[in-house]
Design an enzyme around this catalytic site. Structure first.
Site, PDB file in Angstrom:
ATOM      1  N   SER A   1       4.525   2.003   7.992  1.00  0.00           N
ATOM      2  CA  SER A   1       4.164   1.010   6.988  1.00  0.00           C
ATOM      3  C   SER A   1       5.342   0.779   6.057  1.00  0.00           C
ATOM      4  CB  SER A   1       2.965   1.495   6.168  1.00  0.00           C
ATOM      5  OG  SER A   1       1.789   1.481   6.918  1.00  0.00           O
TER       6      SER A   1
ATOM      7  N   HIS B   1       0.811  -1.219   0.000  1.00  0.00           N
ATOM      8  CA  HIS B   1       0.000   0.000   0.000  1.00  0.00           C
ATOM      9  C   HIS B   1       0.844   1.268   0.000  1.00  0.00           C
ATOM     10  CE1 HIS B   1       0.173  -0.616   4.519  1.00  0.00           C
ATOM     11  NE2 HIS B   1       0.372   0.689   4.473  1.00  0.00           N
TER      12      HIS B   1
END
Length: 305
Positions: A261, A134
């Site tokens: 992330s 992502h």
């Protein structure tokens, strides 16, 4: 026949070739220029002053200031963004220009619609940075023009606030797999950034490999990255024993926050550091990352070639 969700895809072409199956051979790390390997502690953590492994788990403008976590681009603001469990024992790393800290990269991401985000990645080879899927491909944002491959990522290896060790280097060349780009399945949320230079020869990189459930459950997981709740573009470290494992996920009570992330979840073996998962998600009790299984390993090997 259904497509293998680990089928690699590239921002430069519709699809790549699936690497041949085979038993993994662990990829060795490299320390880059000027540094001898740093030995981990007896607990499997980095020898960071001020950090002690707990005995047991505890229950602005675009690129000039704070940016939102890239995870929000695909998932929206989390109901409970805090992923620090119990007392926050994260330690700031300030000597980020030395190995292994310079392997971790602060990422400033420009999405297809021009919006700006932040994330983390880590070198796995001279010109390849592993990260979450992502980070490189936004999925189901609900914002017109935002979904798909991001426009560009500015990579800052080992950045410490206003202190810049290397770069930045801008990339527009990305990799992920159809399980993420096509289905948005968190079990396949991994990808890579391909740099136009071999900067990793200077910074060094981590190895990576595939381990059994039993082995991983005996391992201390380490994470360093760039959390959005700390001063902008500063690197923070934490570690815990692995909590549990699934077929495609690794779970741990390591404190993280949005912005991390794509961080490496890594183990230390002697002088060597090996990624075991790619951090991607927070949770109420444990956080989690995409496990490096044989198909993930094969793709990383192909992407670092």
């Amino acid at each position: 026949m259904p497509q293998d969700p680990h089928t690699p895809v590239s921002s430069e072409s519709p699809a790549g070739l699936l690497p041949a199956d085979g038993q993994p051979v662990f990829q060795q790390p490299g320390t880059g220029e000027g540094d001898a390997p740093a030995t981990g502690s007896s607990t499997g953590t980095e020898p960071v002053e001020g950090y002690r492994l707990p005995e047991a788990p505890e229950g602005g403008d675009a690129f000039g200031g704070p940016l939102p976590d890239i995870g929000e681009a695909s998932f929206g603001p989390p109901a409970d963004p805090e992923t620090v469990h119990g007392p926050d024992d994260r330690v700031q790393i300030t000597n980020t220009c030395v190995y292994p800290w310079r392997v971790h990269c602060f990422l400033e991401i420009t999405a297809a619609d021009g919006s700006a985000w932040l994330g983390t990645g880590w070198f796995i080879g001279p010109h390849t940075i592993a990260t979450a899927g992502h980070v490189v491909f936004i999925k189901n944002s609900g914002v017109p023009g935002r979904d798909g491959w991001v426009r560009s990522i500015k990579v800052w290896p080992g950045r410490n606030g206003n202190t810049v060790c290397y770069g930045p280097v801008v990339s527009t060349n990305f990799r992920s797999v159809t399980g993420w780009t096509g289905s948005g399945d968190e079990n396949y949320d991994y990808g890579a950034i391909i740099l136009p230079t071999d900067l990793g020869l200077q910074t060094g990189w981590f190895g990576f490999g595939v381990w059994s459930d039993a082995d991983l459950l005996q391992v201390t997981g380490n994470i360093a990255g760039y959390p959005g709740d700390k001063p902008y573009a500063t690197q923070w470290y934490d570690a815990r024993r692995i909590d549990s494992v699934g077929p495609r996920k690794v779970y741990y009570d390591i404190d993280t926050f949005g912005g991390q992330s794509g961080s490496s979840v890594y183990r230390i073996t002697g002088n060597d550091r090996f990624g075991v998962a790619v951090h991607a998600y927070g949770g109420a009790r444990v956080n989690s990352g995409t496990r490096i299984t044989t198909p993930v390993y094969n793709n990383f090997v192909a992407w670092k070639a």
